[in-house]
Each structure stands twice: as structure tokens, then as C-alpha cells.
Design an enzyme around this catalytic site. Structure first.
Site, PDB file in Angstrom:
ATOM      1  N   LYS A 115       0.896  -1.155   0.068  1.00 37.62           N
ATOM      2  CA  LYS A 115       0.061   0.108   0.045  1.00 37.62           C
ATOM      3  C   LYS A 115       0.922   1.180  -0.031  1.00 37.62           C
ATOM      4  O   LYS A 115       0.384   2.344  -0.646  1.00 37.62           O
ATOM      5  CB  LYS A 115      -0.948  -0.011   1.331  1.00 37.62           C
ATOM      6  CG  LYS A 115      -2.022  -0.984   1.140  1.00 37.62           C
ATOM      7  CD  LYS A 115      -2.984  -0.858   2.431  1.00 37.62           C
ATOM      8  CE  LYS A 115      -4.085  -2.148   2.264  1.00 37.62           C
ATOM      9  NZ  LYS A 115      -3.567  -3.343   2.439  1.00 37.62           N
ATOM     10  N   GLU A 199      -2.979   7.134   8.757  1.00 35.00           N
ATOM     11  CA  GLU A 199      -3.579   8.005   7.706  1.00 35.00           C
ATOM     12  C   GLU A 199      -4.597   8.725   8.463  1.00 35.00           C
ATOM     13  O   GLU A 199      -5.109   8.246   9.423  1.00 35.00           O
ATOM     14  CB  GLU A 199      -4.021   7.293   6.379  1.00 35.00           C
ATOM     15  CG  GLU A 199      -5.018   6.477   6.705  1.00 35.00           C
ATOM     16  CD  GLU A 199      -5.398   5.903   5.276  1.00 35.00           C
ATOM     17  OE1 GLU A 199      -6.469   5.356   5.206  1.00 35.00           O
ATOM     18  OE2 GLU A 199      -4.483   5.941   4.308  1.00 35.00           O
ATOM     19  N   HIS A 234     -14.517  -4.641   7.852  1.00 35.53           N
ATOM     20  CA  HIS A 234     -14.013  -3.734   6.682  1.00 35.53           C
ATOM     21  C   HIS A 234     -14.192  -4.730   5.452  1.00 35.53           C
ATOM     22  O   HIS A 234     -13.177  -4.676   4.455  1.00 35.53           O
ATOM     23  CB  HIS A 234     -12.571  -3.615   7.003  1.00 35.53           C
ATOM     24  CG  HIS A 234     -12.197  -2.657   8.191  1.00 35.53           C
ATOM     25  ND1 HIS A 234     -12.582  -1.440   8.158  1.00 35.53           N
ATOM     26  CD2 HIS A 234     -11.716  -3.049   9.692  1.00 35.53           C
ATOM     27  CE1 HIS A 234     -12.325  -0.914   9.540  1.00 35.53           C
ATOM     28  NE2 HIS A 234     -11.798  -1.765  10.244  1.00 35.53           N
ATOM     29  N   ARG A 291      -6.334  -8.028  -9.253  1.00 36.72           N
ATOM     30  CA  ARG A 291      -7.089  -9.443  -9.451  1.00 36.72           C
ATOM     31  C   ARG A 291      -8.482  -8.804  -9.721  1.00 36.72           C
ATOM     32  O   ARG A 291      -8.857  -7.772  -9.626  1.00 36.72           O
ATOM     33  CB  ARG A 291      -7.024 -10.389  -8.112  1.00 36.72           C
ATOM     34  CG  ARG A 291      -7.421  -9.540  -6.845  1.00 36.72           C
ATOM     35  CD  ARG A 291      -7.733 -10.380  -5.658  1.00 36.72           C
ATOM     36  NE  ARG A 291      -7.819  -9.746  -4.487  1.00 36.72           N
ATOM     37  CZ  ARG A 291      -8.930  -9.003  -3.895  1.00 36.72           C
ATOM     38  NH1 ARG A 291     -10.093  -9.255  -4.962  1.00 36.72           N
ATOM     39  NH2 ARG A 291      -9.347  -8.539  -3.032  1.00 36.72           N
TER      40      ARG A 291
END
Length: 493
Positions: A115, A199, A234, A291
Site C-alpha cells: 500500500k 493516515e 472492513h 486481481r
């Protein structure tokens, strides 16, 4: 390319095989001992057992999968999603073995698999990012200092993986150290890499993702966006395309940003660029999934394209058959993931035998599943039983179609998310389009609490009524000569 091995199981293996057979190609299934009689095994032209039920001994066992490809003469491997689909080591092993990898190049998987590396690429080319760290952090004190600079609440996320693992929302500095250490430990256990980044946590966030497709000749298109904000832990449960929150102007902007990221990375094949969107419709790049996504059917329904067929054709070196200008959105599609989970018990997995399994049928209903009536739902794998997808001219019609299809879907033997899907379709927040990723916490859990309170209230009323009725039947005996009469009178009341 004549024979394709599907390195996966369940509904995605079945779905990939449908396209393989439609294209006149041969299919090879691999399976564990637990899946010996699974639909994807029975559907394949050839099937090879690759080990015990544990994923590490079967669907994650690279040497056995490659050996199965060699012994069957397969010349390509489609990884589906999950398992080894985003594993750069496996992708490289496939190509090193002289086989065709139906997916993006290894270097792209490595780049976008991190990420932080993906965010760095986006940052260099002025694609909006949520404020946060630009490099991995494993020093808690340094991380705490950076979190204070960003401003609470913040989000701690594992660098090397997703699915909610290694992720923590931290509301205040006093609990940051504990949550950081937990996130790093979970990331280490899940991905073998404890690095995390910090973040700013966006309040009222929506999860919007864009499907892209790129060939080996420099052509890249986006196939519009999907709304994926209804999530538990999530992980998505309900998805739809297009998003009712995205305006035509914003659709163009976010689509172009997704294509730019794909081109910058040298992407090939099917991929998904994920964005976070706030209440003011500002969007921020999150990550790229290298993917096919679980929710790809809603995109297929509104575009009329077969994404698996495009994947295979791109892997064969063919050019994309259409341009961005030729793509249009046709109607609205909604998908419900039917998982063997109990929505009334924090969506915990449910295992057992499918004593009843009868999917609905209809012209605008699509079922992608990997189970049949009488099968056991094993504990070893993801609890996804099936995907229920509907398509209609308008979003309102799609919601009504989904509600009817849910009512017609009969499953007994395990708990499922069908009841949750029914709640979502009836929810005013979902119907109005005014929801975010906190939907379950803000609405479903509140609904469950109200249900529990209602049940307790009803039980209390019933207990009081029974007590009152019981008291009214009691007769005080004051004369032994009338005792028998009084007893019989009470019994006959």
C-alpha cells in the site's frame, strides 16, 4: 492457450469455468480432500486433488498446483481471487514454469501489493491521497508523533495486506500505543510483515472502487465505479453499480484517476482501484487490487461485458475490443454476498450441512455459487456460499428485485446473511443512498438492539400476564367441607 487450470475453489472457480467452456477451452480444477465432491470439481474437464483441507496444504501449496498444471498439460493458470491471486512469488513461479499467468505482471503485483509503494506512486503523479505517512513505520513513538500531527482520529493499516487485518481506528492519543502494537502483531501474523502506515481517518467515508482493464498494447479503460460501503469488519457484504452518490462529472474524474494509476504502474489485465470518498465528494486513492474482485458481476451486468473473457484474451496478447467512448452504463445492479455467517451474532461464521439450498430464478437474477443442497460448509475456508446479483432499469427497481429474490432464496442448515440483506433493502438509509461504511454500526446494530429490547419487553408483558392469570385462578380455601368443590372448580376454569 487451450487448457486453463483454476487455482481456486468455490463460486469463483465455477464462474471462471463457465467462461472457459464458453470460449471452447478446457478446464482443470484443483481441490482439497474437503472439496472432493464440490461443484467446481464436477464441472471441470479434469480435476486433481492437491492435499488436505487446510489451505496451506492445498490451495496455498504452490508446488502442488504447479505439478497439477504440468501433469494435466495446462498451459495457463487463472488464480481467481484470494489464496494466491495477489502473490508475486506464485505469479513468477507460473511464468518461470513456462505457463501463462492470467493476471498482471509480477512487478506490478509487487508494486501495488504494498500500500505504501502504491501510495507513493499516486503521490508522485498528483492523485489525491488521504493525509498520512509516506513510508512504513514500526517505531511506536515516531508513529504517535506523526498521528498527533495528522490529527485524531487516525487509521492504522497494514502495509502488506487487506481484508481488515492489521487495521485499527484510533480515536485519541491515550490508546494509540496499544492499538499500534496490536495492529503490527496482527499484520505480522497475517502477512509476515509488521509494517504499517498511519493516515487521517475520514468520517462518514464511502468506499468507491473503479474497475479497470488494460491490455499488453498500452490500451486501458475503466468500466465505471462500484459502491462498496456496506461492510462488516472492513469486508464488503452488499455492492452495487453504479454508485448513486457519484455524479457524472465525478465519475469521469475518478475513472480517469483510476486509469492513470493503472498506466503509471504498467498494468495488464483486470484490476480495481479503490478510493475513499468523504461527505463532500472529495475522493482519495486507497489501494489497487491486482486481481478479479468478488463483486465483478455488478460491473458485468451494467456493461454487458464478460470480465473473465477479457482477462483471458488479454493474457493471450489480444487488444481490448472497445474504447472508453464505446462504454455505457445500462441500468443498475446490486449484489449480496450470501455468507455462512450469523448477522445476529456479530456475523460469526456458521458451519454445518445445507439441508435446504434452493436459489431463486428469474430473467434478471444471477447466482454465482459453489455449493449444492446436502453439502457440508467446511470451517477451513471463506464462508462465502454464493453471490446473488440482480439487474434492473433503475436503482429502485433493482432494490425491489433484490428484496424479492432474497425472499425466494431458501437456505437451511447454517445461518446466512440473507436476513441482513433483507434488512438493507428495507432500510430507508440504503434506499435513499445516504449511507457510509458505518452502516452496520449505525443502523443494523441499533436495529438489533431495538429488536432485543422489544423481545425483552414482550417477554416481560407475557410473564406479567401469566402471573396475573395464575393469581386469578388461585382460590383461598376457608372451609374444609368445600375443599373438593373448590379444587374442581379451579381445575375446570
Amino acid at each position: 492457450m487451450k487448457k486453463i487450470l483454476i487455482a481456486n475453489r468455490g463460486e469463483i472457480a465455477v464462474r471462471v469455468m463457465r467462461t472457459i467452456h464458453k470460449m471452447g477451452l478446457q478446464s482443470v480444477a484443483v481441490y482439497s480432500d474437503a472439496d472432493r465432491n464440490a461443484p467446481h470439481v464436477l464441472m471441470a474437464d479434469e480435476a486433481v486433488c492437491i492435499g488436505a483441507p487446510s489451505p496451506s496444504e492445498s490451495y496455498l501449496n504452490m508446488p502442488k498446483i504447479l505439478d497439477a498444471a504440468r501433469t494435466t498439460g495446462a498451459d495457463a493458470i487463472h488464480p481467481g481471487y484470494g489464496f494466491l491471486s495477489e502473490n508475486a512469488v506464485f505469479a513468477r513461479a507460473v511464468t518461470d514454469a513456462g505457463l501463462i499467468w492470467i493476471g498482471p505482471p509480477t512487478a506490478v503485483i509487487e508494486l501495488m501489493g504494498s500500500k505504501l509503494a502504491a501510495k507513493s506512486t499516486a503521490l508522485q503523479h498528483n492523485i489525491p491521497l488521504v493525509p498520512g505517512t509516506e513510508s512504513p513505520i514500526d517505531d511506536v513513538d515516531v508513529a504517535l508523533k506523526r498521528a498527533k500531527e495528522i490529527g485524531f482520529p487516525v487509521l492504522i493499516k497494514a502495509s502488506a495486506g487487506g481484508g481488515g487485518k492489521g487495521m485499527r481506528i484510533v480515536e485519541e492519543a491515550s490508546v494509540f500505543r496499544e492499538q499500534m502494537e496490536r495492529a503490527m502483531s496482527e499484520a505480522r501474523n497475517a502477512f509476515g510483515d509488521s509494517s504499517v502506515f498511519i493516515e487521517k481517518y475520514v468520517t462518514s467515508p464511502r468506499h468507491i472502487e473503479v474497475q479497470i482493464m488494460a491490455d499488453k498494447h498500452g490500451n486501458c479503460i475503466h468500466l465505471f465505479e462500484r459502491e462498496c460501503s456496506i461492510q462488516r469488519r472492513h469486508q464488503k457484504v452488499v455492492e452495487e453499480a453504479p454508485s448513486s452518490f457519484v455524479t457524472p462529472e465525478l465519475r469521469k474524474q475518478i475513472g480517469e484517476a483510476a486509469v492513470r494509476i493503472a498506466q503509471l504502474s504498467g498494468y495488464e489485465g483486470a484490476g480495481t482501484v479503490e478510493f475513499l470518498m468523504d461527505a463532500e465528494r472529495n475522493f482519495y486513492f486507497l489501494e489497487m487490487n491486482t486481481r478479479l474482485q468478488v463483486e465483478h458481476p455488478v460491473t458485468e451486468m451494467i456493461t454487458g461485458l464478460d470480465l473473465v473473457e477479457l482477462q483471458i484474451r488479454i493474457a493471450r496478447g489480444e487488444k481490448l475490443p472497445l474504447t472508453q467512448e464505446q462504454l455505457t452504463i445500462n441500468g443498475h445492479a446490486i449484489e449480496l454476498r450470501i455468507c455462512a455467517e450469523d448477522p445476529q451474532n456479530d456475523f460469526l461464521p456458521s458451519i454445518g450441512q445445507l439441508s435446504t439450498y434452493k436459489p431463486p430464478v428469474g430473467a434478471d437474477i444471477r447466482i454465482d455459487d459453489g455449493y449444492r443442497e446436502g453439502m457440508e460448509v467446511p470451517i477451513y475456508y471463506d464462508p462465502l456460499l454464493a453471490k446473488l446479483i440482480v439487474h434492473a432499469e433503475t436503482r429502485t427497481d433493482a432494490i425491489e428485485a433484490m428484496a424479492e429474490a432474497i425472499d425466494d432464496y431458501k437456505v437451511d442448515g447454517v445461518a446466512t446473511t440473507l436476513s441482513f440483506g433483507r434488512f438493507v433493502m428495507q432500510s430507508e438509509e440504503f434506499r435513499s443512498g445516504m449511507f457510509d461504511t458505518h452502516f452496520i454500526k449505525d443502523h443494523f446494530q441499533h436495529h438489533r438492539l431495538e429488536q432485543d429490547q422489544s423481545i425483552l419487553h414482550t417477554a416481560a408483558l407475557a410473564a406479567a400476564w401469566l402471573q396475573q392469570k395464575h393469581n386469578s385462578r388461585l382460590i383461598t380455601v376457608t372451609n374444609t367441607q368445600t375443599k373438593w368443590r373448590n379444587r374442581r372448580t379451579a381445575e375446570n376454569e
